[in-house]
Scaffold this active site. Structure first.
Site, PDB file in Angstrom:
ATOM      1  N   HIS A  67      88.561  58.721  79.366  1.00  0.00           N
ATOM      2  CA  HIS A  67      88.494  59.864  78.375  1.00  0.00           C
ATOM      3  C   HIS A  67      87.137  59.816  78.060  1.00  0.00           C
ATOM      4  CE1 HIS A  67      88.865  61.873  74.502  1.00  0.00           C
ATOM      5  NE2 HIS A  67      88.278  61.059  73.803  1.00  0.00           N
ATOM      6  N   CYS A 103      89.713  66.639  77.573  1.00  0.00           N
ATOM      7  CA  CYS A 103      88.446  65.838  77.047  1.00  0.00           C
ATOM      8  C   CYS A 103      87.180  66.047  77.517  1.00  0.00           C
ATOM      9  CB  CYS A 103      88.928  64.090  76.898  1.00  0.00           C
ATOM     10  SG  CYS A 103      88.926  63.635  78.653  1.00  0.00           S
ATOM     11  N   ASP A 149      82.904  62.724  69.327  1.00  0.00           N
ATOM     12  CA  ASP A 149      84.154  63.163  70.295  1.00  0.00           C
ATOM     13  C   ASP A 149      84.639  64.257  69.637  1.00  0.00           C
ATOM     14  OD1 ASP A 149      86.318  63.230  71.763  1.00  0.00           O
ATOM     15  OD2 ASP A 149      87.002  61.007  71.470  1.00  0.00           O
ATOM     16  N   TRP A 193      97.736  69.222  76.927  1.00  0.00           N
ATOM     17  CA  TRP A 193      97.898  68.050  77.816  1.00  0.00           C
ATOM     18  C   TRP A 193      99.045  68.259  78.801  1.00  0.00           C
ATOM     19  CZ3 TRP A 193      94.760  68.225  73.694  1.00  0.00           C
ATOM     20  CH2 TRP A 193      93.601  67.701  73.665  1.00  0.00           C
TER      21      TRP A 193
END
Length: 624
Positions: free
Chosen positions: A331, A273, A354, A237
């Site tokens: 997200h 994501c 997820d 990230w």
């Protein structure tokens, strides 16, 4: 008496694939769906004798066993204990036609089919071939059954889609190629199951559990990320992506899955994501589980699961990293459709999964399946990870000015900003569908607050018994923090709003206005501290761009506007790939609570207009 000899086996590929909705798979092998009959034809070299007995054996996994439901033994014209059965159909001379039926709760995966022929005292066995058995959303008795044909076409058979990104007030759509039918993708999806930690620990038990979409989807959620099990995608990230691919450059799952498979299961660098969700959608659709991609705007990451996202700023408005909580601009996760035999029919339907590695669940970076109904009703005690996902869409957002370790003041901001415009692609079109109502009652309504309080109570009960020592320490720490925090005793006496004067375009100055309103009849002297920072989509600041201070005097119920700009020269070297800027304004008054105003900005590409100058028509000279 000569044993029956089989010349070859015709798996009726075209006929079976059409009936089983598997014609799109780029594979020559038999791909079938459970709970549905399929046909095979045996071409014989010798004649069938009147006393011949036929027994079929279907098996899957490394250690097939009837007790594990990974091996089925069944005779002609009678259903075996496993639910498998076979019947003989009329046929031409020299052939035998069979219809074989698998149960709707069969284990999915690659099978071997053998035919055992008993003739007198002799028994011979012939391998007829292999086939792949998938979940079957067309079968009413399958746990993944989906009644609506248009939805099946979208959530099982559509191999491309849209993933929504951006900001709640600037929603962008990005195309994604799922490619679940492309060459090797089904084999790769099955290989993902075989590479899981569960399979390595107990292969027989793992394969036996593959009849259950709850189990399969949870394993996939762990395997799509690489944190525990050398899974498919490695997340990153921040920093540079020179040792891999920038997550923004991926546009589909196929390249990623093939790279992992052909690279001997080395995690593919890098994903964020939407990449995890796109890959997971591909794998689950390829296995036959109806799946879609969901985007939650202003998504909370509640590390201590107290349903409160606490943000700390100093007196200048600078974000302080005093908590592990965060709010992401957006997200992306998945929903899969199946029933919940473990929870009861109330919780059937869409289940949240997820694959982005955020928090461990039972020791592994996996998340879900959590029923959307459980999330909406605040049933945060139900499997799996419903408390974490409830917080993602429904936590309260609370902001504090941190003056010192002994003094913290709660300032007013929008507490209802979490979980906005929860979005997915529409059935049959690329338009956006808002599914927020599937996750929560209207924000601020009596029912929504009742559900929120119910969730807090359930978490409090759980924290007294089942929470780990680490989590209890976090909670004690959270309580200690709050003893030093001053709750505002009154509503703010001013309101404020940050307004963009024009669409923000990269390469141009950003023009903004802070509009302040005095909500009382008293004179107000306000100290305003403005700050702009380049941020990631996770809202983590990466570089400071601008700081300003202003004093504003407001008369009775007066409105004033403060105009300011962020010049291109100020932000051009600070932007990250996300091209996002967070602007904050801390507004302090001597009387009344302080106010925090925030605005997220996404810089857009310049609009290009291409004009083609028409060339004059040339007429050839007359030839003489």
């Amino acid at each position: 008496m000569a044993a029956l000899k089989i010349a070859n086996v015709n798996w009726q590929s075209k006929l079976n694939k059409a009936a089983h909705h598997t014609s799109d798979y780029s594979s020559t092998e038999a791909i079938l769906r459970r709970g549905q009959a399929f046909s095979i034809t045996l071409h014989l070299q010798t004649m069938v004798q009147s006393g011949d007995n036929f027994t079929f054996i279907a098996s899957t996994g490394p250690s097939p066993a009837e007790s594990q439901r990974t091996k089925a033994v069944f005779n002609l014209s009678e259903e075996g204990a496993s639910g498998w059965s076979a019947t003989q159909e009329p046929s031409e001379p020299g052939c035998m036609n069979f219809t074989i039926f698998s149960p709707a709760n069969a284990v999915i995966g690659r099978y071997k089919l053998k035919l055992q022929i008993g003739s007198g005292n002799k028994v011979s066995s012939t391998l007829l071939g292999e086939f792949v058995l998938l979940f079957n959303p067309w079968c009413p008795n399958d746990d993944v059954y989906m009644a609506n044909e248009k939805e099946r076409q979208e959530y099982v058979l559509n191999d491309s889609g849209i993933i929504f990104q951006g900001l709640e007030k600037y929603i962008q759509q990005e195309a994604w190629n799922y490619g679940q039918f492309e060459e090797d993708i089904l084999d790769i999806s099955l290989a993902i199951l075989d590479r899981s930690l569960n399979h390595r620990q107990d292969p027989a038990a793992d394969v036996s559990n593959r009849n259950n979409p709850i189990y399969v989807s949870r394993v996939i959620s762990a395997m799509v990320n690489s944190n525990d099990e050398k899974g498919v995608v490695e997340g990153k990230w921040n920093g540079k992506y020179c040792s891999g691919t920038n997550p923004l450059q991926w546009s589909g799952s196929v390249t990623i899955l093939r790279k992992w498979y052909r690279g001997r299961y080395k995690p593919v660098r890098y994903g964020q994501c939407w990449v995890f969700a796109g890959v997971m959608c591909t794998v689950l659709r390829s296995l036959g589980i109806p799946t879609r991609v969901i985007t939650n705007f202003n998504s909370a990451h509640d590390r201590n699961i107290n349903l409160s996202i606490d943000k700390y700023v100093d007196i200048s408005g600078k974000t302080l990293h005093l908590t592990e909580d965060s709010v992401w601009n957006f997200h992306v996760w998945n929903e899969s459709w199946f029933i919940r035999r473990d929870l009861g029919s109330l919780y059937d339907g869409w289940q949240v999964l997820d694959a982005t590695p955020q928090e461990r669940s039972k020791g592994i970076y996996q998340c879900g399946p959590a029923s959307t109904r459980a999330i909406k009703e605040g049933d945060v005690n139900l499997d799996y990870d419903s408390s974490f996902l409830f917080a993602a869409v429904n936590a309260d957002y609370v902001t504090w000015i941190h003056y010192s370790n002994k003094r913290k003041e709660r300032i007013y901001s929008d507490t209802r900003k979490i979980g906005k415009f929860i979005s997915t692609k529409a059935v049959g079109t690329n338009s956006r569908v808002d599914v927020t109502a599937n996750y929560k009652y209207p924000e601020g309504s009596l029912k929504e607050r009742q559900v929120y309080k119910k969730a807090l109570k359930l978490l409090a009960v759980r924290s007294t018994g089942k929470r780990t020592k680490i989590t209890r320490r976090r909670r004690r720490s959270s309580v200690a923090w709050r003893r030093n925090m001053t709750q505002p005793t009154q509503k703010p006496s001013i309101s404020g709003k940050l307004i963009l004067d024009a669409s923000p375009v990269i390469g141009q100055d950003i023009l903004l206005t802070l509009a302040l309103r005095n909500l009382t009849s008293d004179f107000k002297n306000i100290r305003v501290k403005l700050r702009a920072s380049a941020i990631l989509y996770t809202r983590r600041p990466k570089a400071e761009i601008l700081q300003l201070s202003r004093s504003v005097k407001l008369g009775s119920e007066e409105v004033k506007e403060i105009s300011f700009k962020i010049s291109y020269s100020q932000y051009k070297n600070s932007l990250v790939d996300d091209r996002k800027i967070l602007v904050t304004a801390v507004c302090e008054t001597k009387q009344g609570a302080s106010l925090l105003v925030e605005k997220d900005i996404v810089l857009q590409d310049p609009f290009l207009t291409i004009k083609v100058k028409a060339s004059p028509l040339r007429v050839p000279r007359e030839t003489r």
